[in-house]
Scaffold this active site. Structure first.
Site, PDB file in Angstrom:
ATOM      1  N   ASP A 176     -47.211  24.280  -1.788  1.00  0.00           N
ATOM      2  CA  ASP A 176     -47.766  25.483  -1.182  1.00  0.00           C
ATOM      3  C   ASP A 176     -46.696  26.519  -0.881  1.00  0.00           C
ATOM      4  O   ASP A 176     -45.489  26.250  -1.038  1.00  0.00           O
ATOM      5  CB  ASP A 176     -48.547  25.132   0.106  1.00  0.00           C
ATOM      6  CG  ASP A 176     -47.900  24.005   0.915  1.00  0.00           C
ATOM      7  OD1 ASP A 176     -46.679  23.807   0.785  1.00  0.00           O
ATOM      8  OD2 ASP A 176     -48.612  23.338   1.680  1.00  0.00           O
ATOM      9  N   ASP A 212     -53.810  18.395  12.268  1.00  0.00           N
ATOM     10  CA  ASP A 212     -55.261  18.615  12.127  1.00  0.00           C
ATOM     11  C   ASP A 212     -55.821  17.949  10.869  1.00  0.00           C
ATOM     12  O   ASP A 212     -56.955  18.186  10.495  1.00  0.00           O
ATOM     13  CB  ASP A 212     -55.581  20.126  12.139  1.00  0.00           C
ATOM     14  CG  ASP A 212     -55.039  20.866  10.921  1.00  0.00           C
ATOM     15  OD1 ASP A 212     -54.396  20.216  10.048  1.00  0.00           O
ATOM     16  OD2 ASP A 212     -55.252  22.087  10.827  1.00  0.00           O
ATOM     17  N   HIS A 217     -54.651  18.234   7.719  1.00  0.00           N
ATOM     18  CA  HIS A 217     -54.501  18.913   6.425  1.00  0.00           C
ATOM     19  C   HIS A 217     -53.467  18.217   5.542  1.00  0.00           C
ATOM     20  O   HIS A 217     -52.524  17.598   6.034  1.00  0.00           O
ATOM     21  CB  HIS A 217     -54.162  20.408   6.588  1.00  0.00           C
ATOM     22  CG  HIS A 217     -52.793  20.703   7.122  1.00  0.00           C
ATOM     23  ND1 HIS A 217     -52.581  21.572   8.174  1.00  0.00           N
ATOM     24  CD2 HIS A 217     -51.556  20.292   6.753  1.00  0.00           C
ATOM     25  CE1 HIS A 217     -51.287  21.661   8.417  1.00  0.00           C
ATOM     26  NE2 HIS A 217     -50.637  20.888   7.561  1.00  0.00           N
ATOM     27  N   GLU A 250     -56.833  23.177   4.965  1.00  0.00           N
ATOM     28  CA  GLU A 250     -57.247  22.998   6.354  1.00  0.00           C
ATOM     29  C   GLU A 250     -58.639  22.355   6.403  1.00  0.00           C
ATOM     30  O   GLU A 250     -59.354  22.329   5.390  1.00  0.00           O
ATOM     31  CB  GLU A 250     -57.260  24.370   7.055  1.00  0.00           C
ATOM     32  CG  GLU A 250     -55.889  25.051   7.129  1.00  0.00           C
ATOM     33  CD  GLU A 250     -54.928  24.398   8.152  1.00  0.00           C
ATOM     34  OE1 GLU A 250     -55.073  23.195   8.446  1.00  0.00           O
ATOM     35  OE2 GLU A 250     -54.028  25.102   8.639  1.00  0.00           O
TER      36      GLU A 250
HETATM   37  C1  F6R Z   1     -45.994  21.273   3.412  1.00  0.00           C
HETATM   38  C2  F6R Z   1     -47.386  20.901   3.552  1.00  0.00           C
HETATM   39  C3  F6R Z   1     -47.976  20.454   4.845  1.00  0.00           C
HETATM   40  C4  F6R Z   1     -47.059  19.592   5.692  1.00  0.00           C
HETATM   41  C5  F6R Z   1     -47.706  19.296   7.024  1.00  0.00           C
HETATM   42  C6  F6R Z   1     -46.820  18.458   7.908  1.00  0.00           C
HETATM   43  O1  F6R Z   1     -45.717  21.587   2.077  1.00  0.00           O
HETATM   44  O2  F6R Z   1     -48.072  20.970   2.602  1.00  0.00           O
HETATM   45  O3  F6R Z   1     -49.155  19.727   4.578  1.00  0.00           O
HETATM   46  O4  F6R Z   1     -46.771  18.412   5.002  1.00  0.00           O
HETATM   47  O5  F6R Z   1     -48.010  20.493   7.669  1.00  0.00           O
HETATM   48  O6  F6R Z   1     -45.696  19.204   8.269  1.00  0.00           O
HETATM   49  P1  F6R Z   1     -44.422  18.509   8.894  1.00  0.00           P
HETATM   50  O7  F6R Z   1     -43.891  17.602   7.828  1.00  0.00           O
HETATM   51  O8  F6R Z   1     -43.461  19.608   9.176  1.00  0.00           O
HETATM   52  O9  F6R Z   1     -44.878  17.762  10.079  1.00  0.00           O
END
Ligand code: F6R
Length: 259
Positions: free
Chosen positions: A66, A135, A137, A142
């Protein structure tokens, strides 16, 4: 269901996943990796420095999950910058082989379809690294995201923007929109490796691995995939009802099976 591996700490998780990636790259120098950003995959990227030592990585290809929409690609926290800093440079990958969704506002309406075409032209993703949001995702899909979704623009929840504010000077600086591989895109990768660490991820991990398959928990999409490895520390595993069984299965796993 997903194989759940409960490890002692982030370093052990990093080594486990890095060894699998190194095995893939040795068997196929053109391996296509799906690259997550955020803090979770960092131990994997760190461990890869050692696991890939002496391995020809010049043909390895990569697709980021992303990118923020409207962020300057040169911004320290754009996912283009993060992937370059944490993955491409330290591992010596070929920059031209590494793709990140184009988050520029101009042309954003076809950036998703372009990215999908590039993934398909590369022959698909062999191993997709995933983190999970508090959450639920994965990628930036989301709650409410379609399981059939492809790369497209999404609106980040307030919760995700608050979680990611730690990377920016303030929450206000966290972009509101992102462009993310869809759940359908992620489900086409040949092997999903989802990592999570810390108590803050325990609810999301339990819901994704053992809860109902629901668009309200995008991470639960992994239950529809035939080859998933979930690598968690004890804290992130603390709400899994079958943790003892996962440990037992891992302890008795035949050596030939790999992850
Ligand atoms: C990042 C992504 C997100 C993260 C998620 C967890 O490329 O796609 O799904 O993996 O927000 O973030 P962290 O690892 O910072 O807790």
């Amino acid at each position: 269901m997903a194989e759940v591996v409960i490890v002692a700490d982030r370093d052990e998780a990093g080594r486990l996943v890095a060894n699998e990636i190194a095995r893939l790259v040795r068997s196929n120098p053109q391996t296509v990796l799906g690259l997550a950003t955020g803090s979770t995959p960092l131990p994997v990227y760190q461990a890869l420095r050692e696991s890939l030592e002496g391995v020809d990585v010049s043909h390895v290809r990569g697709f980021a999950l992303d990118e923020y929409v409207g962020i300057d690609p040169a911004h320290h926290e754009s996912y283009r910058s993060v992937i370059t800093r944490e993955v491409v440079e330290p591992l010596g990958l070929t920059p031209e082989n590494i793709n990140v969704p184009n988050g520029a506002v101009e042309g954003i309406e076809h950036a998703g379809a372009d990215y999908e075409e590039r993934i398909i032209a590369a022959g698909g993703i062999d191993l997709q690294i995933l983190g999970i949001g508090t959450d639920g995702h994965i990628g930036f899909n989301e709650p409410g995201s379609s399981f059939a979704s492809r790369t497209r623009v999404k609106t980040l929840t307030e919760q995700t923007r608050s979680d990611n504010a730690r990377f920016f000077d303030s929450k206000d600086e966290v972009p509101v929109h992102c462009i993310t591989q869809g759940l359908g895109t992620i489900l086409r990768a040949r092997h999903l490796v989802l990592l999570a660490f810390g108590e803050g991820k325990a609810d999301a991990v339990a819901a994704a691995v053992e809860g109902a398959v629901s668009a309200l928990v995008p991470g639960s999409a992994i239950q529809l995939h035939e080859h998933v490895t979930v690598v968690v520390d004890e804290a992130a595993a603390s709400k899994l009802s079958r943790a003892d069984y996962y440990k037992y299965a891992w302890a008795n796993k035949p050596a030939w099976q790999g992850i």
